[in-house]
Design an enzyme around this catalytic site. Sequence first.
Site, PDB file in Angstrom:
ATOM      1  N   CYS A  11      47.919  89.151 100.090  1.00 36.86           N
ATOM      2  CA  CYS A  11      46.510  89.502  99.822  1.00 36.86           C
ATOM      3  C   CYS A  11      46.108  89.021  98.497  1.00 36.86           C
ATOM      4  O   CYS A  11      47.021  88.305  97.946  1.00 36.86           O
ATOM      5  CB  CYS A  11      46.885  91.242  99.462  1.00 36.86           C
ATOM      6  SG  CYS A  11      46.941  92.130 101.086  1.00 36.86           S
ATOM      7  N   GLY A  46      43.648  86.205 102.298  1.00 41.41           N
ATOM      8  CA  GLY A  46      43.451  87.524 103.146  1.00 41.41           C
ATOM      9  C   GLY A  46      42.047  87.496 103.726  1.00 41.41           C
ATOM     10  O   GLY A  46      40.995  87.433 102.992  1.00 41.41           O
ATOM     11  N   ASN A  51      48.981  93.797  96.048  1.00 45.13           N
ATOM     12  CA  ASN A  51      49.484  92.749  96.714  1.00 45.13           C
ATOM     13  C   ASN A  51      50.912  92.692  96.880  1.00 45.13           C
ATOM     14  O   ASN A  51      51.668  92.840  95.863  1.00 45.13           O
ATOM     15  CB  ASN A  51      49.155  91.359  96.044  1.00 45.13           C
ATOM     16  CG  ASN A  51      49.919  90.054  96.845  1.00 45.13           C
ATOM     17  OD1 ASN A  51      49.966  90.106  97.857  1.00 45.13           O
ATOM     18  ND2 ASN A  51      49.929  89.077  95.727  1.00 45.13           N
ATOM     19  N   GLY A  52      51.335  92.693  98.033  1.00 41.80           N
ATOM     20  CA  GLY A  52      52.712  92.969  98.327  1.00 41.80           C
ATOM     21  C   GLY A  52      53.385  93.882  99.496  1.00 41.80           C
ATOM     22  O   GLY A  52      52.372  94.450 100.022  1.00 41.80           O
ATOM     23  N   TYR A 112      53.207  76.854 100.245  1.00 39.12           N
ATOM     24  CA  TYR A 112      52.107  77.194 101.157  1.00 39.12           C
ATOM     25  C   TYR A 112      51.045  77.738 100.605  1.00 39.12           C
ATOM     26  O   TYR A 112      49.888  77.795 100.777  1.00 39.12           O
ATOM     27  CB  TYR A 112      52.628  77.494 102.567  1.00 39.12           C
ATOM     28  CG  TYR A 112      51.530  78.016 103.656  1.00 39.12           C
ATOM     29  CD1 TYR A 112      50.858  77.144 104.148  1.00 39.12           C
ATOM     30  CD2 TYR A 112      51.565  79.430 104.217  1.00 39.12           C
ATOM     31  CE1 TYR A 112      49.885  77.444 105.105  1.00 39.12           C
ATOM     32  CE2 TYR A 112      50.532  79.860 104.964  1.00 39.12           C
ATOM     33  CZ  TYR A 112      49.795  78.764 105.344  1.00 39.12           C
ATOM     34  OH  TYR A 112      48.778  79.098 106.576  1.00 39.12           O
TER      35      TYR A 112
END
Length: 483
Positions: free
Chosen positions: A13, A39, A114-115, A254
Amino acid sequence: MKKFEIDKLREECGVFGISSHKDASAMVALGLHALQHRGQEGCGIVSFDGNNYHSEKRQGLVGDHFTNLETLKKLPGSFAIGHNRYSTTGETSLRNIQPFFADLHLGGLSLAHNGNLTNAISLRETLVKEGAIFRTTSDTETIVQLIAKSKREKFVDKLIDALFQIQGGYSLVMMTNKKLVGVRDPFGIRPLVIGRLKNSYIFASETCALDIIGAKFVREVDNGEIVIIENEELKSVRPFPKQKSRPCIFEYIYFARPDSLIGNKCAYEYRKNLGAELAIESDLHADLVVPVPDSGVPAALGFAEKAKKNFELGLIRNHYVGRTFIEPSQNIRSLGVKLKLSPTKTVVKNKSIILIDDSLVRGTTCNKIVKMLLENGAKEVHVRIACPEIRFPDFYGVDMPTKNELLAHSKTVEEMCKEINATTLKFLSLDGLYNALIGEKRNPIYPQFSDHYFTGDYPVKPQDDLNNVRLKQLSLLSGKSNS
């Protein structure tokens, strides 16, 4: 799997927040646009105008919703936070799109996360037994509930109380009626950076979101650090015992956009280094180095330079077939990877090819690409992967297959090579990976990264059962109960 079963790790995210800016919501919209790769399922912005909070959430892409001036006019105020969602827990629905907002005893709180929390199910079950009412199926709401439940008086103390109860990988951006707050988990697994634009401070998942608004990169939020912005001043609180950071290694491989800075170097440079290390470990005679676009391009460039081989775009990506593509019929879906990638026929014909990609997950897409190249005249396709074999799943915010679905979990390299129909297959070694990123070998006692994908060495041992955590999440989504 979504749409065309793309054989990649799914993004996490993106979070963004800004203080003391007259066009705060517009700045957040721009920041989220730069973080769109993290996202694409949903996006939201919450602003504060000094008296009231304003929230707008949408399914889909930022550019489809928050470029509209009428929408931004609904988000007045000089403070705002935003979120791009790719769901790792909870279903895709408007109620799960962040930032979340809650009206607490001390005032309003908005939170973007985020996570993933590895003890979210256990915490949620306890909170529900104690009378908490959850409005969403996201693990993020657990944090809000813990802050609300805390008996401490000051907001920062309530936050610290909550942070000591949660486990996992996370970065948080929060907004109260007085503060903008950024938090990074004790191991620094999930990323968060600080920027500045005149008198405004910014929190963002990556530096590319600072660049788009012309902000200056200040520094990364340290692992286990709480950064508080109040009255245009920055204050740091470090409530956790000091320990070495272990950032997610896939940010380097990535996830991060190639132009984002990680450790004062662009992600693009790290990826070229990975390709160069792969070339050092490979003794292979072939005509061309061909990347799998777009993510394999930097590594392929590094490989070609180091191996002194010709680099060619043997595959062309169609950028206009994405998540918003109309749901195809079965006969169109059967075309598979051809909807996104097309071979450059005259380039690959009668050539021995070294095909470079950043990772190999299930192997289904790689199989189709190899087949496509061979069908279009390639003599040989030697697959080279610029990271080690992915043998273990992630539980810190990356959506990826289960352990048994990972190609490398139960197969040898020879078996994987046969599975994808390649002439040969080779992965970058773990030592080569570390050498490319930091110039030294992995420290087995204190690993420098969260590299559990390859090693099974999880920095946080989840309280929730690793084998059953997703089944429990699905049970929550369906409304079922174990009681």
